[in-house]
Design a protein around this motif. Structure first.
Motif, short mmCIF file in Angstrom:
data_model
loop_
_atom_site.label_atom_id
_atom_site.label_comp_id
_atom_site.label_asym_id
_atom_site.label_seq_id
_atom_site.Cartn_x
_atom_site.Cartn_y
_atom_site.Cartn_z
N GLU A 112 0.82 -1.21 0.00
CA GLU A 112 0.00 0.00 0.00
C GLU A 112 0.85 1.27 0.00
N LYS A 113 1.89 1.29 0.82
CA LYS A 113 2.74 2.48 0.91
C LYS A 113 3.40 2.77 -0.44
N GLU A 114 3.90 1.72 -1.08
CA GLU A 114 4.55 1.90 -2.38
C GLU A 114 3.53 2.29 -3.45
N GLU A 170 0.98 4.19 -2.97
CA GLU A 170 0.77 5.63 -2.79
C GLU A 170 1.89 6.42 -3.47
N GLN A 171 3.12 5.95 -3.31
CA GLN A 171 4.24 6.62 -3.96
C GLN A 171 4.10 6.56 -5.47
#
Length: 262
Positions: free
Chosen positions: A239-241, A243-244
């Motif tokens: 998920e974090k990646e 977003e990036q």
């Protein structure tokens, strides 16, 4: 004065182009080299960037530009070398663990054919010494030792069962429990293998995302590459990646619209 400034700007712009190409080449070289499990991986990657830095600096004629470029390439090179050294440390532990398990399995086969506790204890001592000589964390060492004790205990019991199937029906509760523990060890081993595969896949897509960020920062249209990377991140639930990546895609779309690209 104006002519000098123009030449400096042109030279600096060309340096930035070559710098981006060298960073991408270094990342590609690192990905390829990681497949070989070279014990000198980090040293070779450091040498690779040192040569790249020399090429970059050799194209500059103005001292002030050369000083700025040297600081820039040095900082990026330090980050690159640290990343590859960290990877080698982790991978070395993985390789050591895999090699230990391979020879331990061979030892377990020998234990199964043994008929006295003295030989069993001697084989177990060899495994302990092998573990103590490995450059791994205490946590990994402890888990491997627990696995080894359980694996050897079950192999020895199975050897007795091979010799006397009828007598095996009279196994004590502790012996049965050991057999159950062995099954748990095998399940955990399979889970660990799957976890290592996922971790390797995550490292690879993070590297791809880092390259996209670099290329996008250099003004390169990475829309198609970002679209290809998205399903990989979604499959891994990163998920974090994601977003990036969404930020990279937004920047790419804005740049295309600003430049009037189709």
């Amino acid at each position: 004065m104006v002519d000098r400034r123009q030449r400096e700007n042109a030279e600096w712009a060309e340096f930035q182009v070559q710098f981006a190409k060298e960073r991408e080449a270094a990342a590609a070289a690192a990905r390829e080299a990681r497949q070989k499990d070279d014990p000198e991986h980090s040293t070779r990657m450091a040498a690779h960037w040192e040569q790249a830095q020399e090429r970059l600096l050799s194209g500059l004629t103005f001292d002030d530009l050369k000083g700025r470029a040297q600081a820039t390439t040095r900082d990026w090179g330090a980050q690159f070398r640290t990343g590859e050294a960290d990877w080698q440390t982790v991978r070395s532990a993985e390789i050591a663990t895999e090699n230990f398990r391979d020879q331990r399995d061979a030892g377990a086969n020998r234990v199964r054919r043994m008929d006295n506790a003295g030989d069993y204890a001697a084989e177990l001592k060899i495994q302990r010494e092998a573990l103590d000589g490995m450059r791994i964390s205490d946590e990994i060492r402890g888990k491997l030792w627990q696995e080894t004790e359980q694996t050897f205990a079950v192999s020895f019991l199975q050897g007795r069962m091979d010799e006397d199937p009828v007598g095996a029906m009279a196994l004590k509760p502790a012996q049965v429990e050991a057999l159950k523990n062995a099954s748990a060890v095998e399940v955990r081993r399979a889970e660990a293998a799957a976890e290592r595969e996922v971790a390797a896949a995550e490292r690879e897509v993070r590297e791809e995302l880092a390259i996209l960020n670099t290329r996008e920062a250099d003004g390169i249209d990475v829309g198609a590459e970002a679209a290809a990377l998205r399903p990989k991140l979604e499959a891994l639930g990163m998920e974090k990646e994601l977003e990036q990546l969404a930020g990279v895609e937004a920047n790419a779309s804005f740049a295309r619209a600003y430049e009037g690209a189709p």
